[in-house]
Write an enzyme that holds these catalytic residues in place. Structure first.
Site: not given
Ligand SMILES: [Zn+2]
Length: 252
Positions: A86, A105, A107
């Protein structure tokens, strides 16, 4: 062959790599990253490049693991090691946002419910003013239909996410996580930690009140004022760095 080496690099580059390594470790200790997620920084020597670890659990990242990539998210030098799938999240945000020097980035677990339900995330306390009056949501289904694995696998998806982020500090990714951007590594780390905190506090406030009605969030003016006084969250960054080095020293 390792691409990153401290030899021949500027002092600014070396410091930024060092801060990026610390950021990886702090974000794990603070519960924002786990085995997944990543943090990057714009290269201080080449604004059209960014620094990101090779594909590795953030807790394990060291300076030699940092790779320099161009805005197409391709490694600048020879690089045989696996990279984050990603990484396009970072390249496309740096391309569209010259003001951004660091991207996380994650979660971040408590943040995810705000990307899948009807309650918008809003700032509940002064350290969370960067959230602003409205957090955009990236709906990947609008771009690739309903059979994606929700990952930002290519430049086109990275661009759509960067467009959704627009000029904001945060963009939620439905059913996946969030991106947080900032003008420095310490600011990106602090914003990521406080985004998770805000999610937790907002859920508590809603639970206490029995619903979203009547919650007294920060106004747009208050949010803006807190951004101006917070700066890089220097004190929090110093405390987290100290905690990290103490913990790592004790671990040895
Ligand atoms: Zn991710």
């Amino acid at each position: 062959m390792k691409q990153a080496t401290m030899q021949g690099r500027s002092g600014a580059w070396t410091r930024r790599v060092s801060d990026l390594v610390k950021a990886n470790h702090i974000l794990v200790r603070q519960g924002v990253l786990d085995g997944y997620g990543h943090v990057s920084a714009r290269s201080p020597d080449h604004p059209d490049r960014f620094l990101l670890a090779r594909s590795l659990a953030p807790a394990s990242v060291q300076a030699d693991d940092i790779v320099e990539l161009d805005l197409d998210s391709r490694p600048v030098g020879r690089e045989d090691r696996q990279l984050y799938l990603e990484r396009y999240i970072h390249g496309e945000i740096y391309r569209r946002r010259p003001d951004v020097l660091a991207v996380v980035h994650s979660h971040s677990p408590t943040v995810i419910p705000f990307g899948i339900g009807p309650v918008p995330m809003r700032p509940v306390c002064h350290v969370c003013g960067f959230i602003g009056p409205g957090v955009p949501l990236f709906e990947i289904r609008d771009t690739v239909g309903d059979r994606s694995d929700l990952l930002i696998r290519d430049q086109a998806l990275g661009r759509q996410l960067a467009i959704a982020l627009d000029d904001k500090a945060v963009c939620l990714q439905r059913g996946h996580g969030a991106v947080v951007v900032a003008g420095s590594i310490p600011q990106a780390v602090a914003r990521s930690v406080y985004l998770e905190l805000n999610a937790r506090l907002q859920i508590q406030a809603i639970t206490l009140a029995g619903g979203d009605r009547g919650i007294n969030y920060l106004s747009a003016g208050e949010s803006q004022a807190t951004i101006e006084t917070q700066g890089d969250f220097d004190r929090a960054w110093a405390a987290w760095c100290e905690e990290e080095s103490r913990a790592r020293g004790e671990d040895r």
